[in-house]
Design a protein around this motif. Structure first.
Motif, mmCIF file in Angstrom:
data_model
loop_
_atom_site.group_PDB
_atom_site.id
_atom_site.type_symbol
_atom_site.label_atom_id
_atom_site.label_comp_id
_atom_site.label_asym_id
_atom_site.label_seq_id
_atom_site.Cartn_x
_atom_site.Cartn_y
_atom_site.Cartn_z
ATOM 1 N N THR A 134 0.411 -1.507 -0.240
ATOM 2 C CA THR A 134 0.587 0.135 0.039
ATOM 3 C C THR A 134 1.129 1.131 0.385
ATOM 4 O O THR A 134 2.165 1.443 0.826
ATOM 5 C CB THR A 134 -1.176 -0.047 0.915
ATOM 6 O OG1 THR A 134 -1.410 -0.890 1.366
ATOM 7 C CG2 THR A 134 -2.099 1.011 1.082
ATOM 8 N N GLN A 135 0.247 2.375 -0.838
ATOM 9 C CA GLN A 135 1.041 3.469 -0.479
ATOM 10 C C GLN A 135 -0.347 4.057 0.064
ATOM 11 O O GLN A 135 -1.688 4.503 -0.891
ATOM 12 C CB GLN A 135 0.681 4.213 -2.613
ATOM 13 C CG GLN A 135 2.035 5.406 -2.671
ATOM 14 C CD GLN A 135 1.842 5.588 -3.534
ATOM 15 O OE1 GLN A 135 1.752 5.214 -4.507
ATOM 16 N NE2 GLN A 135 1.775 7.043 -3.707
ATOM 17 N N LEU A 136 -0.358 4.398 0.797
ATOM 18 C CA LEU A 136 -1.071 5.050 2.049
ATOM 19 C C LEU A 136 -1.465 7.063 1.266
ATOM 20 O O LEU A 136 -0.282 7.481 1.131
ATOM 21 C CB LEU A 136 -0.550 5.522 3.350
ATOM 22 C CG LEU A 136 -0.552 4.223 3.826
ATOM 23 C CD1 LEU A 136 -0.726 4.044 5.709
ATOM 24 C CD2 LEU A 136 -2.485 3.627 4.140
ATOM 25 N N ASN A 137 -1.927 7.047 1.205
ATOM 26 C CA ASN A 137 -2.642 8.955 0.764
ATOM 27 C C ASN A 137 -2.331 9.373 2.437
ATOM 28 O O ASN A 137 -2.201 9.090 3.441
ATOM 29 C CB ASN A 137 -3.817 8.699 1.239
ATOM 30 C CG ASN A 137 -4.944 8.807 -0.339
ATOM 31 O OD1 ASN A 137 -4.219 8.062 -1.516
ATOM 32 N ND2 ASN A 137 -6.017 8.500 -0.353
ATOM 33 N N VAL A 138 -1.574 10.625 1.601
ATOM 34 C CA VAL A 138 -0.923 11.987 3.604
ATOM 35 C C VAL A 138 -2.284 11.899 4.853
ATOM 36 O O VAL A 138 -1.599 11.496 5.505
ATOM 37 C CB VAL A 138 -0.497 13.020 2.334
ATOM 38 C CG1 VAL A 138 -0.052 13.685 3.779
ATOM 39 C CG2 VAL A 138 0.895 12.918 1.579
ATOM 40 N N SER A 139 -3.199 12.053 3.766
ATOM 41 C CA SER A 139 -4.244 12.312 4.916
ATOM 42 C C SER A 139 -4.523 10.878 5.639
ATOM 43 O O SER A 139 -5.344 10.873 6.805
ATOM 44 C CB SER A 139 -5.499 12.523 4.493
ATOM 45 O OG SER A 139 -6.613 11.909 3.726
#
Length: 142
Positions: A134-139
């Motif tokens: 997973t590449q998480l959203n910054v938020s």
């Protein structure tokens, strides 16, 4: 203070698992010790090179006396279905990491897709353990 040092995954074959985790996922061996006094029990751990204080234990599924035959069979069955656990990996670039791992022979069950929390893909190790990349959203904490 409490820290997490290890997490355990059941594996069908420790040598096959070792090759997968070191050659395909680019992890390093943390320990590989055989204890003759415990019936040649093998303590095998690997971990990401950038997380030296954490290791994944690649644990062979035991038979009797630790597990009876029925329990051993149940563990094998759950693993074959991908339900013995999931490891969640994060990356800065899911698409690039997906391409890199795929080029090393990792077989993905799900290609990268945009999700509410980021970009996510799935694969399994040779023993059937599930992984989420997973590449998480910054938020979302990434």
């Amino acid at each position: 203070m409490i820290n997490i040092a290890n997490a355990q995954l059941w594996v069908h074959d420790q040598d096959e698992a070792l090759a997968f985790y070191t050659k395909k996922l680019d992890m390093e061996v943390r320990s590989d010790v055989t204890v003759p006094e415990m019936g040649n029990f093998r303590w095998l751990t690997v971990g990401p090179t950038n997380q030296p204080d954490f290791a994944i234990v690649l644990m062979a599924i035991p038979g009797p006396p630790l597990m009876d035959d029925a329990t051993t069979a149940q563990v094998h069955d759950l693993m074959s279905k991908g339900f013995a656990g999931t490891v969640f990996l994060t990356t800065d670039d899911c698409e690039a990491t997906y391409r890199d791992l795929k080029s090393r022979g990792v077989e993905f069950t799900e290609t990268p897709e945009q999700r509410p929390y980021g970009i996510d893909a799935g694969f399994r190790d040779p023993s059937g353990n599930q992984f989420r990349l997973t590449q998480l959203n910054v938020s979302f904490g990434g």
